[in-house]
Design an enzyme around this catalytic site. Sequence first.
Site, PDB file in Angstrom:
ATOM      1  CB  ALA A  96      -0.950   0.113   1.305  1.00  0.00           C
ATOM      2  N   GLY A 135       6.427   0.799   5.293  1.00  0.00           N
ATOM      3  CA  GLY A 135       7.073   0.249   4.981  1.00  0.00           C
ATOM      4  C   GLY A 135       7.462   0.329   3.629  1.00  0.00           C
ATOM      5  CB  CYS A 136       4.735   0.301   1.157  1.00  0.00           C
ATOM      6  SG  CYS A 136       4.038  -0.426   0.450  1.00  0.00           S
ATOM      7  CB  THR A 137       7.181   5.336   2.607  1.00  0.00           C
ATOM      8  OG1 THR A 137       5.599   5.476   2.149  1.00  0.00           O
ATOM      9  CG2 THR A 137       7.837   6.680   2.363  1.00  0.00           C
ATOM     10  CB  ALA A 152       8.617   4.441  -2.825  1.00  0.00           C
TER      11      ALA A 152
END
Length: 154
Positions: free
Chosen positions: A39, A44-46, A49
Site C-alpha cells: 500500500a 514500509g512501502c514508503t 520506494a
Amino acid sequence: MKLEPGDAAPDFALPAADGGTVSLDAYRGKRVILYFYPAAMTPGCTKQACDFRDSLESLAAAGFAVLGVSKDTPAKLAKFVEHDALTFPLLSDPGLEVHQAYGAYGEKTMYGRTTVGVLRSTFVIDADGKIEKALYNVKATGHVARLRRELGVD
C-alpha cells in the site's frame, strides 16, 4: 503460482500515477526491476520506494528500469509520487490480476496469523522478457541494498 528464473514474465498494461498506461512490452530490450508492495504511503512501502528512488541513478546506469505495482488507485499513487518525490513509474492493479500472475498475492503470515494479501515481491526481468530473479516475501528495509549487491550495482 510462483515464478522461477527462466519463466516468461507475464505481460501487462496498467494505469500509472501520471495518468498514462505502462506496459512491460514497452521495456523489451531493457532489464526491469518490477516490485509489488502492499500500500502506498505506509511506512514500509514508503521506505522501500524511497530506497529505489535514491538508487535509481545507479540502477539506471547499470541498465535497469524500475516499476512499482500496488492495488492503489492512480490518484493515490499520484499523491505518493508527489509526497515522496518518486521518480519512477508507479502502477495501479486494483483487480490484482497482475499481482496474481506474478504470484505476488496470496497467503502470508503476519504477527502469527495467516491472512491473504499482497506479498512484497521483486522480480528482475531480463531484456528478453524472462524472469532473471524472483524474490518473494522480501523485507522493506534493506531490500534495495541487498538487491543492488546481488545485481553487482554500486
